[in-house]
Design a protein around this motif. Structure first.
Motif, PDB file in Angstrom:
ATOM      1  N   ASP A 183       0.862  -1.180   0.000  1.00  0.00           N
ATOM      2  CA  ASP A 183       0.000   0.000   0.000  1.00  0.00           C
ATOM      3  C   ASP A 183       0.896   1.226   0.000  1.00  0.00           C
ATOM      4  O   ASP A 183       1.946   1.238   0.640  1.00  0.00           O
ATOM      5  N   LYS A 184       0.482   2.234  -0.764  1.00  0.00           N
ATOM      6  CA  LYS A 184       1.284   3.457  -0.830  1.00  0.00           C
ATOM      7  C   LYS A 184       0.851   4.414   0.273  1.00  0.00           C
ATOM      8  O   LYS A 184      -0.293   4.863   0.292  1.00  0.00           O
ATOM      9  N   LEU A 185       1.770   4.710   1.188  1.00  0.00           N
ATOM     10  CA  LEU A 185       1.446   5.659   2.250  1.00  0.00           C
ATOM     11  C   LEU A 185       1.643   7.084   1.744  1.00  0.00           C
ATOM     12  O   LEU A 185       0.841   7.969   1.998  1.00  0.00           O
TER      13      LEU A 185
ATOM     14  N   LEU B 215      -5.382   2.681   6.545  1.00  0.00           N
ATOM     15  CA  LEU B 215      -5.108   1.495   5.723  1.00  0.00           C
ATOM     16  C   LEU B 215      -6.324   0.575   5.716  1.00  0.00           C
ATOM     17  O   LEU B 215      -6.786   0.128   4.657  1.00  0.00           O
TER      18      LEU B 215
ATOM     19  N   VAL C 260       7.130   5.761  -0.138  1.00  0.00           N
ATOM     20  CA  VAL C 260       6.959   5.104   1.170  1.00  0.00           C
ATOM     21  C   VAL C 260       5.769   4.134   1.098  1.00  0.00           C
ATOM     22  O   VAL C 260       4.636   4.562   0.859  1.00  0.00           O
ATOM     23  N   TYR C 261       6.041   2.862   1.300  1.00  0.00           N
ATOM     24  CA  TYR C 261       5.044   1.809   1.124  1.00  0.00           C
ATOM     25  C   TYR C 261       4.918   0.928   2.362  1.00  0.00           C
ATOM     26  O   TYR C 261       5.902   0.680   3.058  1.00  0.00           O
ATOM     27  N   THR C 262       3.705   0.453   2.601  1.00  0.00           N
ATOM     28  CA  THR C 262       3.458  -0.590   3.607  1.00  0.00           C
ATOM     29  C   THR C 262       3.490  -1.948   2.908  1.00  0.00           C
ATOM     30  O   THR C 262       2.915  -2.100   1.833  1.00  0.00           O
ATOM     31  N   PHE C 263       4.166  -2.911   3.513  1.00  0.00           N
ATOM     32  CA  PHE C 263       4.079  -4.285   3.014  1.00  0.00           C
ATOM     33  C   PHE C 263       2.849  -4.941   3.625  1.00  0.00           C
ATOM     34  O   PHE C 263       2.749  -5.058   4.847  1.00  0.00           O
ATOM     35  N   LEU C 264       1.927  -5.367   2.773  1.00  0.00           N
ATOM     36  CA  LEU C 264       0.723  -6.065   3.217  1.00  0.00           C
ATOM     37  C   LEU C 264       1.027  -7.565   3.321  1.00  0.00           C
ATOM     38  O   LEU C 264       2.121  -7.993   2.941  1.00  0.00           O
TER      39      LEU C 264
ATOM     40  N   GLU D 160       0.443 -10.627   9.478  1.00  0.00           N
ATOM     41  CA  GLU D 160       1.628  -9.782   9.644  1.00  0.00           C
ATOM     42  C   GLU D 160       1.832  -8.863   8.445  1.00  0.00           C
ATOM     43  O   GLU D 160       1.748  -9.279   7.291  1.00  0.00           O
ATOM     44  N   ILE D 161       2.117  -7.605   8.754  1.00  0.00           N
ATOM     45  CA  ILE D 161       2.453  -6.624   7.726  1.00  0.00           C
ATOM     46  C   ILE D 161       3.672  -5.844   8.207  1.00  0.00           C
ATOM     47  O   ILE D 161       4.207  -6.119   9.272  1.00  0.00           O
ATOM     48  N   LEU D 162       4.125  -4.888   7.418  1.00  0.00           N
ATOM     49  CA  LEU D 162       5.151  -3.970   7.908  1.00  0.00           C
ATOM     50  C   LEU D 162       4.848  -2.571   7.402  1.00  0.00           C
ATOM     51  O   LEU D 162       4.853  -2.315   6.197  1.00  0.00           O
ATOM     52  N   MET D 163       4.571  -1.688   8.343  1.00  0.00           N
ATOM     53  CA  MET D 163       4.262  -0.297   7.991  1.00  0.00           C
ATOM     54  C   MET D 163       5.534   0.532   8.063  1.00  0.00           C
ATOM     55  O   MET D 163       6.492   0.164   8.724  1.00  0.00           O
ATOM     56  N   PRO D 164       5.542   1.674   7.372  1.00  0.00           N
ATOM     57  CA  PRO D 164       6.757   2.501   7.354  1.00  0.00           C
ATOM     58  C   PRO D 164       6.989   3.221   8.682  1.00  0.00           C
ATOM     59  O   PRO D 164       6.077   3.417   9.471  1.00  0.00           O
TER      60      PRO D 164
END
Lengths: 410, 410
Positions: free
Chosen positions: A33-35, B117, A39-43, B68-72
């Motif tokens: 996801d594009k924050l 999100l 800068v991106y979140t990994f889903l 599980e995800i990873l946010m910036p």
């Protein structure tokens, strides 16, 4: 994973300001996801791909004798002043603590941290060589971030640093690292598209080496020597216009993205941080360093740039979030039951399965499967009866198999 | 791991400005390095401990259905303005891009990211409940950072967020999460010292809950009800002076460190980010949220505060970097050969071994083994002949066993 439990859904459209194919597909398919720009979140699906890439890299780094650590992102100004980079590093995010007035940099790289760290432990030739790596988020104040995962303001890198008593020892390790890098690119599926590329070595070495992956999305231009299967970058071509290996002037120009780079740092960072050792005669010498970087977001982006078609992503099996996409298509309760059973049996056999058990149309399920791009698609429907339709993402042809045959194939 | 290959060595002294026991021991034993106040590097042994804690937590989060995800870490100002926290969050690191003039916060927590999100994917009651977590580095501009790993300016947290259609569903999950937290503290070894602690719930809920671990190094004061085996924090004691469960006024005052906290956020963050769903009747409602935090650095620090003696750390087996410390003590070549053989056979059997094969004095090796604190110490020396001396870190008594017996014990 049952797809109806995933909190993420596929999307018809990527954000309008997203120009790059890699980010468009990864966003639409629900991997990231594009924050904001760069800068991106990994889903969940993207995080699984990330971890597969990470493990392939980690295994190679351990094979090179690397010891894993984790250094901070918050870095003190003093260290950057010692190397003269506080004012000269283009993309350094800097800020000041409200309470303590301490000035910090957000780490874009870690030479300023690893060198004084090693200086605490290295004193004798007996302490060398040493190899240390980390896999960590980095920050760069990029003027423009327009290539999706290829150029971010926050991103993950693996950085390995090597410490040697002399250049000969460093050179030997450097060659080993080169081979390890090529193995990594092979393992994640982009080996065929990735060239060892000669780049300027700065003031310390004739050449450094980049690893460049050919893709129209690339921001660099490289010049390939098909005889040597290596390339040179723009800087070098301006200097010499021929292959540094064989002198061949018949070079192919291609757009490419830099997925890794390795440098002979020599004493560039050991000198300012007093990283020295005593040799057998008790004479103090500066430690010789090498560094070996690789961008994980960039690798993921490059894989998508290379492996996609008009329908979506086509993951190489080694980094696919799941190996198999099992689709249960409408029909009566016994189709769902049969699909449930296959899901459980595949899981039992240790196969990674994404199970599309959603209430959705056949078209939607097929489209999503193509968009997400897992290597094998399995379909259970009224039409397939007590058999399963198997199709590879990279092929058009389907075949019907029974459950026993399925477990053998997959 | 052969100890002579480790780039880290034990140190006689921790930095002079390091007041806390946890950081002093972790630095002296070579688990972490202090980069500056409140900012530490995880060294190879420390990184192994970290990963063990991480995996224990991850397993529990997956058990709770967490994805599980990873946010910036880089977060946009706009999101923090929407919740009113840009100006009101005490310890927010803020800075501005040199090129784009974008203003960023370095994430100290992620409600401002996870809520919008989820708003992209949740539209119907069918999309709920959902549970999402990450394990990630956080940044806080702490006025003072003096407690080693207990209060850092950069540190790792696991944060889980849950999303529900109504409070009843959230309450049920909240109770499950509570139990999961207690299991985590049991698994990492501090269960006996850790109390579910009632804290103020803010404006939205009567109570929130902290998990407080008793240690003289703690920065908080808690009040334990020995009947209910729970505690209340200072805020609550000022309000009511008795156990919220049973009314008991005979509470024990203890210093403690907060190792986790859970909150019923309700609509605090779903409202500003328009995180809504439609129920069966098509009526739009705000999503009910819960959040569940746990500090990994802090956990590691708390474990060391509890499990140490005058000689060093005493790791619980579940989080020890290696299970066994094998010491080869001087003597002739056949002692080294015997030790080498035991090292290899232990590795073959899947045992995690740190093998002290260094050329060092017997005293140094014993001292280092006690300082590093692995659960089992094995000694091979001239005195032990073809047997191995086995000693637990928590016991004084030693015993001699042969190799077959050894593999059975370990």
């Amino acid at each position: 994973m049952r797809q109806n439990e995933l909190f993420v859904k596929t999307r018809r459209e990527a954000p309008k300001d997203e120009e790059s194919i890699n980010a468009q597909l990864l966003i639409r398919a629900g991997f990231v996801d594009k924050l904001m720009a760069g800068v991106y979140t990994f889903l969940p699906l993207g995080w699984r791909v990330f971890q597969k890439i990470e493990n392939i890299i980690r295994e190679e780094m351990e094979g090179l004798g690397g010891q894993e650590i984790l250094m901070p992102s918050l870095q003190p100004k003093l260290n950057w002043e010692k190397t003269g980079r506080w004012d000269n590093y283009d993309s350094l995010f800097k800020f000041t603590s409200f309470y303590t007035k301490t000035e910090y940099a957000m780490g874009p790289t870690h030479e300023e941290i690893i060198s004084p760290l090693l200086a605490k432990f290295v004193s004798s030739y007996k302490d060398l060589p040493k190899y240390v790596f980390q896999i960590q988020n980095k920050f760069r104040d990029e003027a423009r971030a327009k290539s999706g995962l290829l150029r971010g303001r926050e991103f993950f890198m693996k950085d390995l640093y090597s410490f040697h008593r002399d250049e000969a020892d460093m050179e030997k390790y450097y060659e080993k690292a080169k081979k390890s890098y090529l193995r990594i690119f092979n393992k994640v599926g982009i080996g065929k598209f990735t060239y060892l590329t000669y780049a300027s070595g700065g003031t310390f070495s004739k050449y450094s080496h980049e690893f460049q992956t050919i893709t129209p999305a690339g921001e660099d231009m490289i010049y390939i020597c098909d005889k040597c299967k290596i390339a040179i970058n723009k800087e070098i071509i301006n200097e010499q216009n021929s292959c540094p290996n064989c002198g061949n002037k018949n070079l192919r120009e291609k757009k490419a993205i830099e997925v890794g780079n390795i440098f002979k740092l020599k004493t560039k960072y050991s000198a300012p941080f007093d990283l020295k050792y005593k040799d057998e005669a008790g004479i103090e010498k500066e430690v010789i360093m090498g560094c070996y970087g690789m961008g994980l977001n960039r690798l993921m982006g490059a894989i998508v740039e290379i492996f996609h078609d008009e329908k979506g992503i086509v993951w190489p099996e080694s980094v696919a979030p799941y190996k198999v996409h099992l689709l249960s298509l409408g029909g009566k309760g016994n189709i769902k039951k049969f699909a449930d059973k296959i899901y459980k049996n595949l899981q039992k056999s240790g196969t990674e399965v994404l199970y599309d058990n959603r209430e959705a149309s056949i078209g939607e399920k097929f489209n999503d499967a193509d968009l997400i791009g897992l290597p094998h698609r399995l379909v259970v429907s009224e039409k397939t009866g007590n058999k399963i339709e198997v199709k590879k993402r990279v092929e058009e042809k389907t075949r019907l198999v029974n459950e026993k045959e399925l477990l053998k194939i997959i």
